[in-house]
Motif scaffolding. Structure first.
Motif, PDB file in Angstrom:
ATOM      1  N   ASN A  60     -45.980  24.497  -0.307  1.00 24.31           N
ATOM      2  CA  ASN A  60     -44.215  24.662  -1.547  1.00 24.31           C
ATOM      3  C   ASN A  60     -43.120  24.375  -0.360  1.00 24.31           C
ATOM      4  O   ASN A  60     -42.151  24.334  -0.806  1.00 24.31           O
ATOM      5  N   LEU A  61     -42.214  25.327   0.401  1.00 28.02           N
ATOM      6  CA  LEU A  61     -41.317  24.941   1.481  1.00 28.02           C
ATOM      7  C   LEU A  61     -41.276  23.453   1.871  1.00 28.02           C
ATOM      8  O   LEU A  61     -40.235  22.878   2.288  1.00 28.02           O
ATOM      9  N   CYS A  62     -42.166  23.241   2.045  1.00 29.00           N
ATOM     10  CA  CYS A  62     -42.067  21.207   2.419  1.00 29.00           C
ATOM     11  C   CYS A  62     -41.954  20.921   1.515  1.00 29.00           C
ATOM     12  O   CYS A  62     -41.951  19.475   2.038  1.00 29.00           O
ATOM     13  N   LYS A  63     -42.018  21.451   0.355  1.00 29.34           N
ATOM     14  CA  LYS A  63     -41.315  20.528  -1.182  1.00 29.34           C
ATOM     15  C   LYS A  63     -39.628  20.345  -1.229  1.00 29.34           C
ATOM     16  O   LYS A  63     -38.818  19.363  -1.755  1.00 29.34           O
ATOM     17  N   ASN A  64     -39.094  21.243  -0.588  1.00 26.62           N
ATOM     18  CA  ASN A  64     -37.481  21.073   0.246  1.00 26.62           C
ATOM     19  C   ASN A  64     -37.833  20.391   0.451  1.00 26.62           C
ATOM     20  O   ASN A  64     -37.896  19.783   1.399  1.00 26.62           O
ATOM     21  N   LYS A  65     -36.193  20.082   0.123  1.00 27.10           N
ATOM     22  CA  LYS A  65     -35.052  19.191   1.313  1.00 27.10           C
ATOM     23  C   LYS A  65     -34.396  19.730   1.656  1.00 27.10           C
ATOM     24  O   LYS A  65     -33.645  20.398   1.323  1.00 27.10           O
ATOM     25  N   GLU A  66     -33.850  19.029   3.185  1.00 31.24           N
ATOM     26  CA  GLU A  66     -31.953  19.684   3.811  1.00 31.24           C
ATOM     27  C   GLU A  66     -31.486  18.972   2.511  1.00 31.24           C
ATOM     28  O   GLU A  66     -30.963  18.166   1.918  1.00 31.24           O
ATOM     29  N   LEU A  67     -30.485  20.673   1.932  1.00 30.12           N
ATOM     30  CA  LEU A  67     -29.132  20.164   1.329  1.00 30.12           C
ATOM     31  C   LEU A  67     -27.667  20.363   1.894  1.00 30.12           C
ATOM     32  O   LEU A  67     -27.877  20.522   2.755  1.00 30.12           O
ATOM     33  N   LEU A  68     -27.644  19.276   0.692  1.00 29.80           N
ATOM     34  CA  LEU A  68     -25.734  19.407   1.487  1.00 29.80           C
ATOM     35  C   LEU A  68     -24.637  21.181   0.813  1.00 29.80           C
ATOM     36  O   LEU A  68     -25.122  21.187   0.231  1.00 29.80           O
ATOM     37  N   PRO A  69     -23.895  21.103   1.285  1.00 30.09           N
ATOM     38  CA  PRO A  69     -23.831  23.207   1.350  1.00 30.09           C
ATOM     39  C   PRO A  69     -22.334  22.924   0.301  1.00 30.09           C
ATOM     40  O   PRO A  69     -21.943  21.580   0.030  1.00 30.09           O
ATOM     41  N   PRO A  70     -22.384  23.920  -0.750  1.00 24.81           N
ATOM     42  CA  PRO A  70     -21.235  23.390  -1.319  1.00 24.81           C
ATOM     43  C   PRO A  70     -20.231  23.354  -1.150  1.00 24.81           C
ATOM     44  O   PRO A  70     -19.858  23.871   0.542  1.00 24.81           O
ATOM     45  N   ALA A  71     -18.819  23.197  -1.297  1.00 21.62           N
ATOM     46  CA  ALA A  71     -17.952  22.565  -1.243  1.00 21.62           C
ATOM     47  C   ALA A  71     -16.531  24.087  -0.917  1.00 21.62           C
ATOM     48  O   ALA A  71     -17.372  25.095  -1.482  1.00 21.62           O
ATOM     49  N   PRO A  72     -16.366  23.616  -0.099  1.00 26.35           N
ATOM     50  CA  PRO A  72     -15.401  25.006   0.417  1.00 26.35           C
ATOM     51  C   PRO A  72     -14.568  25.440  -0.703  1.00 26.35           C
ATOM     52  O   PRO A  72     -14.549  26.920  -0.355  1.00 26.35           O
ATOM     53  N   GLN A  73     -14.385  24.669  -1.995  1.00 28.11           N
ATOM     54  CA  GLN A  73     -13.144  25.674  -2.731  1.00 28.11           C
ATOM     55  C   GLN A  73     -14.429  26.498  -3.298  1.00 28.11           C
ATOM     56  O   GLN A  73     -14.525  26.800  -3.867  1.00 28.11           O
TER      57      GLN A  73
ATOM     58  N   GLY B 174     -15.591  40.893   1.601  1.00 25.61           N
ATOM     59  CA  GLY B 174     -16.218  40.231   0.760  1.00 25.61           C
ATOM     60  C   GLY B 174     -16.670  39.570   1.968  1.00 25.61           C
ATOM     61  O   GLY B 174     -16.007  38.647   2.830  1.00 25.61           O
ATOM     62  N   SER B 175     -17.872  38.949   0.826  1.00 27.09           N
ATOM     63  CA  SER B 175     -18.259  37.463   1.994  1.00 27.09           C
ATOM     64  C   SER B 175     -19.855  37.012   0.973  1.00 27.09           C
ATOM     65  O   SER B 175     -20.367  37.431  -0.045  1.00 27.09           O
ATOM     66  N   PHE B 176     -20.102  35.740   1.014  1.00 31.53           N
ATOM     67  CA  PHE B 176     -21.380  35.102   0.745  1.00 31.53           C
ATOM     68  C   PHE B 176     -21.898  34.436   1.629  1.00 31.53           C
ATOM     69  O   PHE B 176     -21.458  33.624   2.586  1.00 31.53           O
ATOM     70  N   VAL B 177     -22.900  34.255   1.467  1.00 39.43           N
ATOM     71  CA  VAL B 177     -24.370  33.174   2.272  1.00 39.43           C
ATOM     72  C   VAL B 177     -25.651  32.696   0.993  1.00 39.43           C
ATOM     73  O   VAL B 177     -25.759  32.989   0.732  1.00 39.43           O
ATOM     74  N   TRP B 178     -24.776  31.438   1.593  1.00 39.40           N
ATOM     75  CA  TRP B 178     -25.012  30.065   1.200  1.00 39.40           C
ATOM     76  C   TRP B 178     -26.287  29.433   2.082  1.00 39.40           C
ATOM     77  O   TRP B 178     -26.244  29.907   3.281  1.00 39.40           O
ATOM     78  N   VAL B 179     -27.711  30.284   1.683  1.00 41.97           N
ATOM     79  CA  VAL B 179     -28.634  29.298   1.934  1.00 41.97           C
ATOM     80  C   VAL B 179     -30.372  28.696   1.800  1.00 41.97           C
ATOM     81  O   VAL B 179     -29.746  28.586   0.465  1.00 41.97           O
ATOM     82  N   ASN B 180     -30.343  27.182   3.302  1.00 39.90           N
ATOM     83  CA  ASN B 180     -31.534  26.557   2.214  1.00 39.90           C
ATOM     84  C   ASN B 180     -32.096  26.319   3.302  1.00 39.90           C
ATOM     85  O   ASN B 180     -31.852  26.123   4.753  1.00 39.90           O
ATOM     86  N   GLU B 181     -33.309  26.210   2.877  1.00 36.03           N
ATOM     87  CA  GLU B 181     -34.560  26.571   3.711  1.00 36.03           C
ATOM     88  C   GLU B 181     -35.975  24.768   3.276  1.00 36.03           C
ATOM     89  O   GLU B 181     -35.826  24.692   2.031  1.00 36.03           O
ATOM     90  N   TRP B 182     -36.483  24.521   4.784  1.00 35.44           N
ATOM     91  CA  TRP B 182     -36.737  23.514   4.229  1.00 35.44           C
ATOM     92  C   TRP B 182     -37.861  23.367   5.612  1.00 35.44           C
ATOM     93  O   TRP B 182     -37.684  24.298   5.782  1.00 35.44           O
ATOM     94  N   ALA B 183     -39.299  22.550   5.264  1.00 31.53           N
ATOM     95  CA  ALA B 183     -40.106  22.679   5.860  1.00 31.53           C
ATOM     96  C   ALA B 183     -40.638  21.080   6.363  1.00 31.53           C
ATOM     97  O   ALA B 183     -40.697  20.471   5.069  1.00 31.53           O
ATOM     98  N   ASN B 184     -41.857  21.017   7.082  1.00 26.76           N
ATOM     99  CA  ASN B 184     -42.242  19.665   7.290  1.00 26.76           C
ATOM    100  C   ASN B 184     -43.430  20.165   8.041  1.00 26.76           C
ATOM    101  O   ASN B 184     -43.415  20.782   8.698  1.00 26.76           O
ATOM    102  N   PHE B 185     -44.306  19.008   8.073  1.00 25.94           N
ATOM    103  CA  PHE B 185     -45.990  19.029   9.008  1.00 25.94           C
ATOM    104  C   PHE B 185     -46.425  18.075   9.139  1.00 25.94           C
ATOM    105  O   PHE B 185     -46.258  17.517   8.211  1.00 25.94           O
ATOM    106  N   ASN B 186     -47.038  18.438  10.672  1.00 23.96           N
ATOM    107  CA  ASN B 186     -48.149  16.699  10.524  1.00 23.96           C
ATOM    108  C   ASN B 186     -49.268  17.672  10.908  1.00 23.96           C
ATOM    109  O   ASN B 186     -49.550  18.565  11.408  1.00 23.96           O
TER     110      ASN B 186
END
Length: 381
Positions: free
Chosen positions: A343-356, A319-331
């Protein structure tokens, strides 16, 4: 075809169907009776349905009585149960007529076959009881014989509730037929994290507890439950995560210079004393980041014969599970970017879920596969 004529023909056809005439012509006598009864309940003076009922009801009774006569002479095992079905069919026809006053006026009260039906029930229950007793005599050490005995006694009880001592004999047969299985789920250990497979354990236990239709002859117990009742099982299911990895993180960053597809207004210029817009393509330095956190594992399932300690079935389920976080910025000029990029530039880097949480998520597809395999293994056991 003239539309009015077509409507008339269609109406006649539908009327014929709804009165039961078509069913009668095809020899479907029961269907003809029920259709005529239904029509007469709505339209008591419908002459076609009255005629259908008058013809179909005696034919239906003759048909079932003929089958009764044939089955009574049969040497097929449990043939009295077929006789019961025929009498039930005749009694149901009679009940339908009795619940339809216009029908009673056409054919009289519906015929009931109470005593012949009870006689057939007595003979059918006796056949099952005798068959069960025979199989029970061979049941010790032979699960197949014990299962057949149990099913025969169960059927006798369905035909005549409380028949003789069938309840005790069912219990006796079941004691030989049942397979008691203890399910052991090993606690997860990790050098890096404090993890619990409580969610997975609870889901598996719930599945085993709430799936009696899987096989009535297989009973599942937890280790503590088995210990409390001093159970000696026939089999043990041992579940253990022998390989797992939680929170493997991968980062990917890509930077590119982007030029707008079309020219846009970038300023104004004075031409012949008039200000005019100046158009040109614009650029932006765009950086896209992607963080993936992968968790996976393999569940080892062993089914062990309790007496010999031999593994009789083994399977590994990934079994497997992949958590994905995407974000961007520009000048630069945002007009160089597409709508999705903005729209992707509105996202922020997030902390992944807890190990449990990650551990629990990758066990969910394992649970789905595991329960299918357990059901398949034991459904005809």
């Amino acid at each position: 075809m003239n539309s009015k004529l077509y409507t008339i023909i269609l109406g006649v056809a539908l009327t014929a169907c709804s009165t039961g005439k078509k069913a009668l012509e095809k020899g479907n006598f029961d269907e003809a009776v029920y259709t005529a009864v239904e029509r007469l309940q709505k339209s008591p003076t419908n002459s076609t349905s009255q005629q259908v009922l008058k013809e179909a009801y005696p034919l239906a009774l003759n048909y079932h009585q003929g089958r009764v006569n044939n089955w009574e002479k049969s040497t097929e095992p449990f043939h009295w149960e077929r006789v019961i079905s025929e009498y039930d069919a005749m009694n149901q026809l009679g009940s339908a007529i009795d619940n339809c006053p216009p029908c009673i006026r056409v054919v009289g009260d519906g015929k009931k076959f109470v005593e012949p039906l009870q006689a057939a029930r007595n003979l059918a229950a006796s056949d099952r009881y005798d068959s069960g007793t025979f199989h029970l005599g061979n049941a010790k050490g032979n699960r197949q014989e014990a299962k057949m005995a149990f099913l025969d006694f169960e059927r006798a009880s369905q035909i005549i509730p409380g028949y003789k001592d069938v309840s005790n004999k069912m219990d006796n047969a079941y004691s030989y037929a049942a397979v008691n299985v203890v399910v052991e789920q090993v606690t997860v250990t990790s050098k890096l994290y404090q993890l619990s497979n409580e969610y997975f354990q609870d889901k598996v236990n719930e599945f085993l507890r709430t799936n009696p239709k899987m096989n009535i002859f297989v009973q599942f117990y937890g280790p503590q439950q088995a210990s409390d009742i001093k159970l000696k099982p026939q089999q043990i299911i041992r579940l253990q995560f022998d390989e797992f990895m939680v929170g493997q993180t991968y980062m990917n960053t890509n930077t590119e210079n982007i030029t707008s597809k079309d020219s846009v207004k970038v300023g104004e210029a004075t031409v012949n004393g008039k200000k005019v817009p100046v158009y040109n393509k614009v650029t932006a330095k765009y950086t896209k980041s992607r963080k993936t956190v992968t968790s996976n594992g393999i569940l080892d399932m062993q089914i062990i014969d309790f007496q010999t300690k031999q593994v009789i079935y083994r399977d590994k389920t990934p079994g497997s599970f992949v958590w994905v976080n995407e974000w961007a910025n520009f000048n630069g000029d945002e007009r160089a970017l597409t709508k999705d990029q903005l729209n992707l530039c509105k996202n922020k880097e997030l902390l992944p879920p807890a190990p449990q949480i990650l551990f629990t998520e990758f066990t969910k597809p394992i649970y789905d596969q595991l329960t299918r395999k357990i059901r398949k293994y034991y459904e005809n056991y």
